[in-house]
Every structure is written in C-alpha cells, then in structure tokens.
Design a protein around this motif. Structure first.
Motif, PDB file in Angstrom:
ATOM      1  N   LEU A   1       0.825  -1.209   0.000  1.00  0.00           N
ATOM      2  CA  LEU A   1       0.000   0.000   0.000  1.00  0.00           C
ATOM      3  C   LEU A   1       0.864   1.267   0.000  1.00  0.00           C
ATOM      4  O   LEU A   1       0.672   2.167  -0.818  1.00  0.00           O
ATOM      5  N   LEU A   2       1.833   1.351   0.929  1.00  0.00           N
ATOM      6  CA  LEU A   2       2.664   2.554   1.014  1.00  0.00           C
ATOM      7  C   LEU A   2       3.500   2.729  -0.244  1.00  0.00           C
ATOM      8  O   LEU A   2       3.750   3.850  -0.697  1.00  0.00           O
ATOM      9  N   ASP A   3       3.923   1.592  -0.806  1.00  0.00           N
ATOM     10  CA  ASP A   3       4.716   1.672  -2.043  1.00  0.00           C
ATOM     11  C   ASP A   3       3.866   2.235  -3.184  1.00  0.00           C
ATOM     12  O   ASP A   3       4.331   3.053  -3.977  1.00  0.00           O
ATOM     13  N   ARG A   4       2.626   1.806  -3.241  1.00  0.00           N
ATOM     14  CA  ARG A   4       1.746   2.297  -4.313  1.00  0.00           C
ATOM     15  C   ARG A   4       1.458   3.786  -4.133  1.00  0.00           C
ATOM     16  O   ARG A   4       1.355   4.539  -5.103  1.00  0.00           O
ATOM     17  N   LEU A   5       1.341   4.201  -2.866  1.00  0.00           N
ATOM     18  CA  LEU A   5       1.167   5.641  -2.618  1.00  0.00           C
ATOM     19  C   LEU A   5       2.396   6.419  -3.084  1.00  0.00           C
ATOM     20  O   LEU A   5       2.286   7.515  -3.651  1.00  0.00           O
ATOM     21  N   ALA A   6       3.562   5.827  -2.844  1.00  0.00           N
ATOM     22  CA  ALA A   6       4.802   6.498  -3.274  1.00  0.00           C
ATOM     23  C   ALA A   6       4.830   6.610  -4.802  1.00  0.00           C
ATOM     24  O   ALA A   6       5.217   7.651  -5.350  1.00  0.00           O
ATOM     25  N   ILE A   7       4.400   5.555  -5.467  1.00  0.00           N
ATOM     26  CA  ILE A   7       4.380   5.582  -6.944  1.00  0.00           C
ATOM     27  C   ILE A   7       3.389   6.638  -7.431  1.00  0.00           C
ATOM     28  O   ILE A   7       3.666   7.400  -8.355  1.00  0.00           O
ATOM     29  N   ARG A   8       2.258   6.698  -6.768  1.00  0.00           N
ATOM     30  CA  ARG A   8       1.258   7.705  -7.159  1.00  0.00           C
ATOM     31  C   ARG A   8       1.824   9.117  -6.958  1.00  0.00           C
ATOM     32  O   ARG A   8       1.667   9.997  -7.806  1.00  0.00           O
ATOM     33  N   PHE A   9       2.513   9.303  -5.822  1.00  0.00           N
ATOM     34  CA  PHE A   9       3.141  10.608  -5.552  1.00  0.00           C
ATOM     35  C   PHE A   9       4.157  10.957  -6.654  1.00  0.00           C
ATOM     36  O   PHE A   9       4.191  12.080  -7.164  1.00  0.00           O
TER      37      PHE A   9
END
Lengths: 56, 739
Positions: free
Chosen positions: A29-37
C-alpha cells in the motif's frame, strides 16, 4: 544553521526512501502511494520517437 | 545455486552497458531472443534511455557476434582463425601463460580491460593477477574517471559524486551531457535547472550545454587548471570561501593562498583567453550559490596539468563548503549491503616486491599502488577497509609504460597480454607503439563480443556475453551508492560467456581454485549481497533498484581519509613522492607555423561508445563517417568546405576524416571524434582500417606531453595541421563517402 542543515538532510533521506518504495517489484500500500506521488510530481513520460530504430 | 532460467517476462529489467552510464531499461523477449529494449516504466527513470540503448537488440542479435572461441592460424594480425572448443581454448591459454610466467616472471603478464563493457568481472581479473603476482593492470579509466578518482583521494580521501539534481549551481568543465550521451546526467541537469539552478559551462566550443548555460567561458583547450586558479583568486581575495570549514577541516590554506597569488586574473585571462570580468563573475556565481557542484568531467582528466586541475576542482569544492552536502559533491563510501570489488580483488595478496614493479609507478605514480597505498591506513580508518578501488582506477599501471615494455622489453619483458571488452589498440595514446608492443607478444588473449582490430592481433579470441544474457547487480564501483538489478533475459549464443567465467576457469587451470570458489555469477552475487542478508534471487524478486539513504558531512565524525585527517590543499602524498604538493598550471605544447591548430581528441559521439558499434547499421546510419569540427574562419583560410576530406597531421601521426564547419567551434581549434575504424573493411584494409581515422594515432606520449604525476597525455590541445585532400580516400564504402 544546524537546524537548516538537519532539515535539508532529512528531506533528502525522505526522498530517497520514497524513491526506494517506487523501486519495489511487488508494491504494498505505502509503495503504491509512493508511486502515485511520483507520477503526480513527474507526470507520464511520453514516448520519444528519436529512440526508435527501423527494423533491419 | 543453479544458473537462473531465462525469462520472456516483459518486466525484465536490465542495466544497459552499451555506454558507461548504466541506465536500467526493460527487455522484451520473443522465442528466446531479445526483441527490443525499451524505456523504464518508473517515471523517475523513464527518461534515462538513449538511442544506443534502444539499439540493444540490433547489437545483441547481430550476425557478426562472436559465438565460438577462435584460435589464430595465420600470422599475427592476419585475421585467420579456426574455431575450437571453449575447453581447448582455456587449456591452451593456461598452458601458454604458464610458459610465459616460467620464463619471464609473473609481471610479464599484463591485462587491459574496460569494466564498463564487461561489467560482471567482479574484480576476478585483479584477484587472478594478484594470485599470479602481476601488478600490470591497465584500463581506459586511466584516462577517464578512474584517474580522477585516484587524484581526488589524495585531497580528501574519496571520490565524490555530484548531487546535480539538488544543486543550485552546476559547473561543467568541458563536459557536455546531452540527450543521447550521458543521458541521466543530462536529465539531472535539466531537473536542477527547472528548480532554478544556474549552469556554468567552461568549454572552447559552444557546446549543447553552453548554448543554454547561464554563463559560458570559451577557454582555450587544456587550460582548466589556470581557470581554476582564476576562480580561487576571486574566491579567496573576495573572502567568498567557507571560513569555518577552511579553519577546521583543511591544511595548507596559507601556502595555497601564496600559490594562488601567482595567478592574478589578468594572467589567467591571458592564458585561457577568457575575459577577466567573466572569470570573476562565474567564480562569484559558483561560490555564493546555496549549494554547488562540479561534476566529474572527462575533459579535465586528459590534460598536461590534469592532476593539478583535478585537485583544484577538489579544492574549490572544499573551500566553498560544498563537499558532502545536499546539492554539492557527496562522498558515498562502501555500500553496506554489497561487498565491494575493492575487497574481491585481494590487493593484500600481491607482495610489496611485485607491487613495486608496477609499470610507470616510478615516474608517474598517482594512480598506482605506490601512491595509493600511502592512503591505505587512512582509508581503513574512515571507511573500514584499506583498498578503495573507486571506479576501478586506483591501483593501475601506466598504459604508455606498459605498451613500451611490451615493445622494448624495458624495464622488463611483458610477453602475455590479455585484453577483455577493450579495443586497446585504439583506446590509448600512441597507437603505433601499441601495435609494436602487441606484435612482440608470446601470447595475446582477447575476450570480445565482436571482432575488433585488437582482437585480430590475438592468438585466441573468446566470445563474450552481453547484458541481456546474464544476471548482475551494478554498484557504480563505489562512486555513487546504489544497487541496480540487471536480469538475464535470454541465453548467450553458442559458447559465449562472461568475463567472470573466463577468470574463474583460468584460475582453476592455473592452480588458484581455492581462491575462486564461486561457480556461477549467481554464486558471486549471493556472496556480494551477503551483508544485506539476502540472496540475489531474493533481492531481485523484491527490488529492481535500491539506493542507500544518504548521510552528509560524515567527516565531522570520522575526519577525512588523508594522512592529516583533513582536506589536504597541500598534498602530503604528492610532497612525499617528490612532486609539488601544491597545484600549478603547466602550459601544453605550443602551436607553431607548421602545426597551427590546437587539436582536441577523445571526443565521444552520440551514436557510439568509444570504439564500439560501427558495425551496427541502425547506429552507423546516424553517423556514417568520422568528422572533424572546424571554425568557418579556419576552414576558409584552408580553402575547405563542408564535407571535404582532409588529413589531420601531428608530429605523431595522421588521420583521414571529413570536415564539418561549425560556428560553435573556437577559432584555432580542431575537434576529433574518438575511436574510428571500419568493420566493413575487414579483409580488405589492414586491421579493418584501424590506422585510417583513429584519434589514437595522433596523440603523442613523449614526456613533454604527459602530466607529471599520472603520466596522462595531453589530449586537449596539442599542435596539428590540416591538409585538404583532392580525392576521397581509397577503399571507403559508399555509405562513408556519402554520409
């Protein structure tokens, strides 16, 4: 001065940690947020026709 | 661990090794073959790709790829071969090497390689050489980055990497990163510029970077050291330096100031040909920026005052407080997750007696064991291990001294030459001496992906693999912290294999099996990753890249890895070796009536990396022939128009090429592209035209042309003349004549 240094250093460490999250092969989840950022701050990179070669 | 199976997965990530930058790309395969190489899917990495990288399938699947071991059957250089098995080749090579070593001693073996190309050696070449007892390792990095690493260590103990993306001021000494050469650096500069960074370019030409720079200083070629003195003059006299840092962390400031006073701005302006006020303005811009960096440049690497110029750039970084800070020049150190090649090389194993035989170390010791081991205990104190072979460039023999020994057998014979991923004949100065040296060998072994002029001179040619055919983790040779995964996408053709395999198999035949326990590249990668607690499989399944979070100003805790523990503005190492411990400027050879132009060579073209890829159609179509750049005024004086064929002559040799007339050139200067030969002339011209257009024939390596401390030739501004040809040279293909 030392606080400004600390802040600047901390920012770079944070950015590196975010970047590392985007380098994961199976992002959580946090990794996907980082990618989105990352995508929102950099945007999509369009294809560059200069990179194309004719088949031969 | 068994060798990994190839995969047709479209998300295979590979580190491109077509040039030395190491961009991570994506491989697409079909039916066990590489179909194409495309840009990364991570937006932060997607621009790090050039048209050489996307030509990978054209290179890796090329019909001329070497796939079977070859043994010479004609005269040396005649290019006649028989195919033999890998086992037979390795058995014979080992047998013949033993004979050479028995007759002449272990130091009679020399190795020339380019780690950028071979990648997966894991320092097994040095490990083998140290076990055998030879210090005579040479590499193209002696002229490019490796030598800079060694000289940087003398000033502050490590070789920093510029944090360009976060910088407020970027200084490019002749370096010209562009969209298809040094692409990630080009992208970093653009990103920084978008964030308001200033860019200062110091280049005789109006280069791509100079065109968009905030300040462009069109200095005379080869005068970088003088220019740095001009900047220091302004920075010191206007008190723009970081006084606290200088007081606490440097030695030799007063002596440096005295030396700087020898170079008032008027003198620097006269030497460099740049207006004094512009020099002052640029120095102020650099020194007053919130953060500033001076990225490595291949230009300063190759000048008669190279050691001083490199040191002066280090000194500028230090005096302005820009080392080891965000946006400055950052010390990486050893990666805590990955055993460095510095350790795998086993440099402790080579005896002091054999190290003392390293060719060139008597006259030009800067990047040899002799100078670098003076830093060992300090490197160990700060970084935890005594040998820091940053960019593979810190424990090398001198190439010119090595080829001289091969040719003359002085000071002792060198009779076995191993050359891997390196077209040595065209890669160092004084090509005629290199040929003479190679013709005087008892054994030459080449490891290559294509037949090259150098390989044509070998006794055995072994077929090498390419980056899509092997697993790897790239670590930037400790220049910059970060681990990048490169996955095997396809199997290598026939008997092609890695340089790791070559050294492993040779070591086992030479009695060093216990020192080479790793059977496969994956075994080696597991070993190197052991500090991380992960295997290669685990690491590469989880990440395609990992960057160690940065730590800045580490020197506050550790000091610097120098004898004084401080930044040595006055170098104790150079002083102890008998050189001037302070930097200086030395004038290169002057132009004359006979040779009226300043020639600069070693220039990279977008379509190729060094001497490679001329046989790859999609790249050659973009650059069909070698072209010299001249200023319109010079061309008019010579009666030359665009695309005329000319000979460029120096006291050492001559090259034939076409002329491109460019307003961007500085008057009186001629720019020569690097590494030209003609694969299409194989079988028709000697060594496939290796002596027609190669810039290595132009460059002298006589003492008056060499940097004192490193023995580096003056590639940037030596005298030459132009002779117009009335007819195109014979034997050229239609493509060359037309393009």
């Amino acid at each position: 001065m030392r606080f400004k240094e600390w802040l600047g250093d901390a920012k770079q460490r944070l950015m590196t940690n975010i970047a590392n999250r985007t380098f994961k092969k199976n992002p959580g989840l946090l990794d996907r947020l980082a990618i989105r950022f990352l995508r929102s701050s950099i945007g999509e990179v369009p294809h560059d026709p200069e990179l194309d070669h004719p088949e031969n | 661990m068994a060798s990994a199976k190839p995969t047709d997965n479209k998300n295979t990530y590979s580190v491109c090794t077509i040039c030395d930058i190491g961009c991570q790309l994506r491989a697409e395969t079909e039916d066990g073959k590489l179909k194409r190489m495309i840009a990364h899917d991570n937006p932060a990495l997607a621009r790090n790709v050039c048209y050489k990288g996307t030509a990978a399938a054209h290179i890796h699947n090329h019909v001329d790829r070497l796939t079977r071991p070859l043994k010479r059957v004609g005269e040396r250089g005649e290019d006649k071969w028989e195919e033999i098995s890998y086992e037979q080749a390795m058995d014979e090579i080992a047998e013949r090497l033993k004979k050479v070593v028995d007759q002449y001693g272990p130091e009679s073996m020399a190795v020339s390689t380019s780690g950028w190309n071979t990648q997966t050696t894991h320092s097994m070449d040095r490990r083998f050489m140290n076990a055998l007892g030879t210090p005579n390792y040479i590499s193209g990095v002696s002229l490019c980055a490796g030598n800079t690493a060694a000289v940087n260590k003398m000033t502050y103990g490590w070789f920093p990497f510029a944090d360009i993306s976060n910088s407020q001021c970027i200084v490019l000494f002749g370096h010209n990163p562009r969209k298809h050469s040094w692409t990630p650096i080009f992208n970093m500069i653009n990103a920084a510029r978008a964030n308001g960074a200033k860019v200062i370019v110091l280049d005789p030409r109006v280069s791509d970077q100079a065109e968009v720079a905030d300040l462009h200083l069109s200095l005379r070629s080869g005068t970088d050291a003088a220019m740095c003195f001009g900047w220091l003059n302004v920075i010191i006299n206007e008190k723009l330096y970081d006084k606290d840092f200088v007081a606490e962390y440097t030695v030799g400031f007063d002596e440096l100031c005295e030396r700087v006073n020898d170079y008032p701005l008027e003198r620097v302006a006269e030497i460099t040909g740049v207006d004094a006020e512009l020099i002052a303005e640029s120095a102020r811009m650099y020194a007053t920026a919130e953060s500033a960096c001076i990225p490595w440049t291949p230009i300063t690497d190759m000048q008669i005052s190279s050691t001083s110029a490199i040191r002066l750039q280090s000194i500028l970084r230090a005096l302005t407080g820009n080392i080891d800070i965000p946006g400055g020049d950052v010390f990486g150190g050893f990666d805590p997750n990955y055993i460095p090649e510095s350790k795998l090389g086993n440099h402790e194993m080579l005896s002091a007696e054999q190290k003392a035989k390293q060719l060139g170390s008597d006259a030009h010791p800067a990047y040899t064991y002799r100078a670098q081991e003076m830093l060992s205990e300090h490197t160990e104190r700060v970084y935890g291990y005594a040998y820091a072979d940053i960019v593979m460039g810190c424990y090398m023999a001198n190439p010119s001294a090595t080829f001289r020994a091969m040719a003359t057998e002085k000071p002792y014979p060198v009779k076995a030459f191993f050359v891997l991923g390196n077209n040595a004949l065209l890669s160092y100065p004084n090509q005629h001496q290199i040929l003479k040296g190679m013709m005087n060998q008892d054994l030459i072994v080449a490891h290559e992906i294509f037949m090259t002029p150098t390989a044509m001179l070998a006794d055995y040619v072994l077929p090498g693999d390419v980056f899509s055919e092997r697993n790897h983790i790239a670590d930037n040779w400790n220049w910059k912290l970060g681990l990048t995964v490169s996955q095997k996408a396809v199997e290598p053709p026939a008997e092609a294999s890695s340089t790791f395999q070559f050294w492993h198999d040779l070591a086992h035949r030479m009695g060093f099996a216990d020192l080479f326990p790793w059977q496969t590249i994956e075994d080696m990668l597991d070993h190197r990753l052991s500090p991380s607690g992960k295997t290669f499989e685990q690491f590469s399944n989880e990440n395609y890249m990992y960057i160690q979070p940065p730590e800045y100003r580490k020197y506050r805790q550790t000091g610097f890895a120098t004898p004084s523990g401080k930044v040595e503005l006055k170098s104790s190492v150079l002083g102890e070796l008998g050189f001037d411990p302070l930097p200086y400027y030395r004038e290169g050879p002057a132009v004359s009536e006979d040779y009226p132009y300043y020639v600069f060579t070693g220039v990279r073209e977008d379509a190729f990396f060094q001497t490679g890829q001329r046989q790859v159609k999609v790249l050659r179509d973009r650059m069909p022939s070698p072209k010299l750049f001249m200023h319109p005024v010079d061309a008019e004086r010579q009666g030359i128009i665009d695309h005329d064929w000319v000979k460029l002559q120096t006291e050492t040799g001559e090259v034939t090429a076409k002329v491109l007339i460019q307003d961007s050139m500085k008057q009186g200067h001629i720019r020569v592209p690097h590494g030209w030969w003609y694969p299409e002339m194989r079988g028709e011209a000697k060594l496939a035209g290796a002596f027609i257009s190669s810039d290595a024939v132009l460059c002298p390596d006589a003492p008056e042309y060499l940097d004192y401390e490193q023995g580096i030739p003056h590639f940037k501004g030596f005298p030459g003349r132009i002779v117009k040809l009335n007819e195109p040279p014979a034997g050229m293909s239609e493509q060359v004549l037309a393009g």
